[in-house]
Each structure stands twice: as structure tokens, then as C-alpha cells.
Design a protein around this motif. Structure first.
Motif, mmCIF file in Angstrom:
data_model
loop_
_atom_site.group_PDB
_atom_site.id
_atom_site.type_symbol
_atom_site.label_atom_id
_atom_site.label_comp_id
_atom_site.label_asym_id
_atom_site.label_seq_id
_atom_site.Cartn_x
_atom_site.Cartn_y
_atom_site.Cartn_z
ATOM 1 N N LEU A 221 0.829 -1.206 0.000
ATOM 2 C CA LEU A 221 0.000 0.000 0.000
ATOM 3 C C LEU A 221 0.864 1.257 0.000
ATOM 4 C CD1 LEU A 221 -2.733 -1.154 2.538
ATOM 5 C CD2 LEU A 221 -3.142 -0.553 0.138
ATOM 6 N N LEU A 222 1.903 1.253 0.807
ATOM 7 C CA LEU A 222 2.800 2.409 0.856
ATOM 8 C C LEU A 222 3.486 2.614 -0.498
ATOM 9 C CD1 LEU A 222 4.416 1.851 4.377
ATOM 10 C CD2 LEU A 222 2.881 3.726 3.726
ATOM 11 N N ALA A 223 3.913 1.522 -1.124
ATOM 12 C CA ALA A 223 4.583 1.616 -2.418
ATOM 13 C C ALA A 223 3.641 2.143 -3.496
ATOM 14 C CB ALA A 223 5.139 0.256 -2.822
ATOM 15 N N THR A 224 2.335 1.888 -3.325
ATOM 16 C CA THR A 224 1.341 2.369 -4.279
ATOM 17 C C THR A 224 1.110 3.867 -4.136
ATOM 18 O OG1 THR A 224 0.263 0.210 -4.213
ATOM 19 C CG2 THR A 224 -1.030 2.019 -5.080
ATOM 20 N N GLY A 225 1.397 4.417 -2.984
ATOM 21 C CA GLY A 225 1.211 5.841 -2.758
ATOM 22 C C GLY A 225 0.241 6.180 -1.651
ATOM 23 N N PHE A 226 -0.333 5.165 -1.024
ATOM 24 C CA PHE A 226 -1.311 5.381 0.048
ATOM 25 C C PHE A 226 -0.627 5.804 1.350
ATOM 26 C CE2 PHE A 226 -3.932 2.344 -2.480
ATOM 27 C CZ PHE A 226 -5.127 3.058 -2.521
ATOM 28 N N GLU A 227 -1.368 6.524 2.167
ATOM 29 C CA GLU A 227 -1.049 6.692 3.585
ATOM 30 C C GLU A 227 -1.804 5.592 4.319
ATOM 31 O OE1 GLU A 227 -2.459 10.627 4.253
ATOM 32 O OE2 GLU A 227 -0.721 11.572 3.279
ATOM 33 N N VAL A 228 -1.124 4.812 5.152
ATOM 34 C CA VAL A 228 -1.672 3.544 5.644
ATOM 35 C C VAL A 228 -1.818 3.546 7.162
ATOM 36 C CG1 VAL A 228 -1.389 1.033 5.672
ATOM 37 C CG2 VAL A 228 -0.550 2.373 3.711
ATOM 38 N N THR A 229 -2.972 3.074 7.605
ATOM 39 C CA THR A 229 -3.207 2.789 9.012
ATOM 40 C C THR A 229 -3.725 1.363 9.110
ATOM 41 O OG1 THR A 229 -3.779 5.095 9.492
ATOM 42 C CG2 THR A 229 -4.478 3.437 11.105
ATOM 43 N N MET A 230 -3.072 0.530 9.887
ATOM 44 C CA MET A 230 -3.524 -0.837 10.109
ATOM 45 C C MET A 230 -4.285 -0.888 11.433
ATOM 46 S SD MET A 230 -2.410 -2.425 7.388
ATOM 47 C CE MET A 230 -2.464 -4.204 7.755
ATOM 48 N N LEU A 231 -5.499 -1.433 11.385
ATOM 49 C CA LEU A 231 -6.354 -1.519 12.561
ATOM 50 C C LEU A 231 -6.571 -2.964 12.969
ATOM 51 C CD1 LEU A 231 -9.143 1.043 11.561
ATOM 52 C CD2 LEU A 231 -7.116 1.464 12.969
ATOM 53 N N GLU A 232 -6.869 -3.163 14.243
ATOM 54 C CA GLU A 232 -7.265 -4.485 14.705
ATOM 55 C C GLU A 232 -8.553 -4.922 13.992
ATOM 56 O OE1 GLU A 232 -5.857 -6.703 16.624
ATOM 57 O OE2 GLU A 232 -4.130 -5.482 17.194
ATOM 58 N N HIS A 233 -8.693 -6.229 13.839
ATOM 59 C CA HIS A 233 -9.876 -6.764 13.153
ATOM 60 C C HIS A 233 -11.059 -6.772 14.132
ATOM 61 C CE1 HIS A 233 -12.322 -9.515 10.681
ATOM 62 N NE2 HIS A 233 -11.596 -9.032 9.692
ATOM 63 N N ASP A 234 -11.577 -5.572 14.377
ATOM 64 C CA ASP A 234 -12.654 -5.369 15.336
ATOM 65 C C ASP A 234 -13.568 -4.297 14.767
ATOM 66 O OD1 ASP A 234 -14.350 -4.747 17.437
ATOM 67 O OD2 ASP A 234 -12.775 -4.739 18.956
ATOM 68 N N TYR A 235 -14.768 -4.717 14.332
ATOM 69 C CA TYR A 235 -15.669 -3.775 13.677
ATOM 70 C C TYR A 235 -16.402 -2.870 14.657
ATOM 71 C CZ TYR A 235 -14.847 -6.428 9.415
ATOM 72 O OH TYR A 235 -14.249 -7.016 8.326
ATOM 73 N N ASP A 236 -16.174 -3.036 15.941
ATOM 74 C CA ASP A 236 -16.839 -2.204 16.935
ATOM 75 C C ASP A 236 -16.037 -0.962 17.316
ATOM 76 O OD1 ASP A 236 -19.081 -3.878 17.129
ATOM 77 O OD2 ASP A 236 -18.070 -5.179 18.583
ATOM 78 N N ARG A 237 -14.767 -0.896 16.888
ATOM 79 C CA ARG A 237 -13.936 0.235 17.297
ATOM 80 C C ARG A 237 -12.796 0.425 16.310
ATOM 81 N NH1 ARG A 237 -9.543 -1.768 21.027
ATOM 82 N NH2 ARG A 237 -9.455 -4.010 20.659
ATOM 83 N N LEU A 238 -12.215 1.630 16.329
ATOM 84 C CA LEU A 238 -11.031 1.911 15.524
ATOM 85 C C LEU A 238 -9.820 1.786 16.428
ATOM 86 C CD1 LEU A 238 -12.203 5.048 13.470
ATOM 87 C CD2 LEU A 238 -12.487 2.629 12.914
ATOM 88 N N ALA A 239 -9.238 0.591 16.464
ATOM 89 C CA ALA A 239 -8.120 0.317 17.363
ATOM 90 C C ALA A 239 -6.876 0.002 16.541
ATOM 91 C CB ALA A 239 -8.452 -0.865 18.272
ATOM 92 N N PRO A 240 -5.759 0.692 16.778
ATOM 93 C CA PRO A 240 -4.531 0.414 16.029
ATOM 94 C C PRO A 240 -4.098 -1.045 16.170
ATOM 95 C CG PRO A 240 -4.322 2.443 17.284
ATOM 96 C CD PRO A 240 -5.588 1.791 17.746
#
Length: 263
Positions: A221-240
Motif C-alpha cells: 500500500l505504501l509503495a502504491t502511494g497510500f497513507e496507511v493505518t492498520m487496525l485491529e480486526h474489530d468492527y466495533d472500534r477503531l483500534a490500532p
């Protein structure tokens, strides 16, 4: 005698498009869409609500995102699935093509790809191509969100089994990943049985998906040009993402200054 149907070319989804939603009855589509909207509200800077769902299947994400105020477009490589999606979400624009083949440019504010469907882009160069095309399809400030699995953890995933009782038959759906421990091949093995008083039908299918690690996905993703944030696989919250789990949700933002095509 029981009938066995072996499908290795995607025909399973043509044969069983009418049953697909029953197999996925336990999927929380509404929860996934609510999560996508939270991601959008937190990260997007594109100013619109044009939405694309990659590998949209029969369209449950399209239907829910329309209800949440987005303008829907769905993409899938199964005409039978798209026919179901058109019935479910008549206002959606639908695209019949592979994940690594769509050609929209600066059109969408939000792109999603749930149910680990991004891994259907195989081999790895197709996976990377899908990310590049998503980058081009997003408006500057738009967001791509998808869930992804580390191949090393796929070996620890349990087989998923779903049973649905119809009026005249019992449907049983089994799916599971298999990873050899090296290389870029992640196998998805499916088995579906429809058992009635008169007949038993069994479909076996196999999909070759792309095996990656989560750091590798982030680097692509970074190589494509995106700014990337990886989150825990938890649809109830935005957790790094802490780096300890084998499942994550990738949030990839196209910079607002990204006006140059990749092609």
C-alpha cells in the motif's frame, strides 16, 4: 444416489447464487458498513459519498451503504451474483470484471473489500495491481478499507461451518484456508451440501488466493502511494493494530495532493 458437483472455475457461485445469502446469514453486514462509515468519517477528505464495493457478491454492503447515504457501485466477476445484487439494490451501478481489471479514475470517495476478498487477486502481482487500480479509482482524499489475513495465521484458522434449514432441504456450508507454509498460494477450500428427502447434492470448490503477511500488505500500500493505518480486526472500534494478531483491517488513504495517474 447422492450427486456430487465439483467446480474449480468459479461456477459454484453461478450454481448457488440463489443460496449465497443463506450461507452468509451470520455475517454482520450492517456492522461492517457502520465500521466503514466510521473509517470514512475519520479519514476521508474527498468531499463526496461515491462508494465502490469490490467483490460485492449479491450486494448486501451496497444495500446498507445506500441506506447510510452513499451512492453505490458494485464490482464482481460473477454475472449471477451481480444479477442478485441488482435486485437487492436497483440503484447501484454494477461492474462485471476481475478485481485487477477495473479502470475508473478519480471517481470514488470510499472503496471497500470485506470478507477477505482482496486475497482473490492472485498471484501477488495481481494483488498489487488491484491496489494500484483502487488508488487510481479514488478521488484525492478518498479511502480504501479492506480486511486481510496473514498467511502464517491462516494455518491456525478453524473451518467455518454454517447450516441453514429450508422448507424442503438442509444446506451445509464449510470453508477453510490452507497454507503450505511458504510461497504466495493461499488455498480456500469450500464444500456445500444440499440434502433433501429425495436427493443429496454436494459441491466442492477450490480457490487459489494470494498469501501475504500483514507487513507485506502495508508495504504494498505504501509503495502504491497510500497513507496507511492498520487496525485491529474489530468492527466495533477503531483500534490500532498491535502486530500480535493475524487478522487486520487496512485503511489506505489517497493523499489530497495525489493527482498523478499511475498508468
Amino acid at each position: 444416489m447422492p450427486a456430487t458437483v465439483k467446480s474449480n472455475d468459479g461456477n459454484l457461485y453461478t450454481d448457488l447464487a440463489d443460496y449465497y445469502d443463506q450461507f452468509c446469514a451470520e455475517v454482520d453486514y450492517a456492522g461492517q458498513c457502520a465500521f466503514a462509515v466510521r473509517v470514512f468519517d475519520a479519514f476521508a477528505q474527498s468531499g463526496g459519498r461515491d462508494y465502490l464495493d469490490l467483490a460485492c457478491g449479491t450486494g448486501p454492503h451496497l444495500q446498507e451503504m445506500t441506506r447510510l447515504g452513499f451512492v453505490p457501485t458494485g464490482l464482481d466477476n460473477s454475472a449471477a451474483m451481480l444479477a442478485q445484487a441488482q435486485v437487492r439494490c436497483p440503484q447501484a451501478n454494477l461492474l462485471l470484471c476481475d478485481l485487477a481489471a477495473f479502470e475508473q479514475v478519480y471517481r470514488f470517495d470510499l472503496i471497500s473489500c470485506f470478507l477477505y476478498s482482496i486475497h482473490y487477486s492472485h498471484p501477488l502481482n495481481n494483488f498489487a495491481e488491484t491496489l494500484r487500480r483502487a488508488f487510481c479509482a479514488l478521488k484525492p482524499g478518498g479511502v480504501l478499507v479492506f480486511n486481510t489475513v496473514d498467511a502464517n495465521g491462516a494455518r491456525q484458522q478453524r473451518k467455518v461451518v454454517t447450516q441453514v434449514q429450508q422448507a424442503d432441504a438442509l444446506l451445509r456450508f464449510e470453508s477453510g484456508w490452507y497454507y503450505r507454509g511458504q510461497g504466495e498460494v493461499l488455498d480456500l477450500r469450500l464444500s456445500i451440501t444440499r440434502e433433501s428427502a429425495d436427493n443429496t447434492q454436494t459441491w466442492h470448490d477450490h480457490h487459489t488466493m494470494t498469501a501475504t503477511t500483514l507487513p507485506q500488505v502495508r508495504d504494498l500500500l505504501l509503495a502504491t502511494g497510500f497513507e496507511v493505518t492498520m487496525l485491529e480486526h474489530d468492527y466495533d472500534r477503531l483500534a490500532p493494530w498491535t502486530g500480535d494478531s493475524y487478522n487486520a483491517i487496512a485503511v489506505a488513504c489517497k493523499p489530497t495532493a495525489a493527482h498523478q495517474q499511475l498508468y
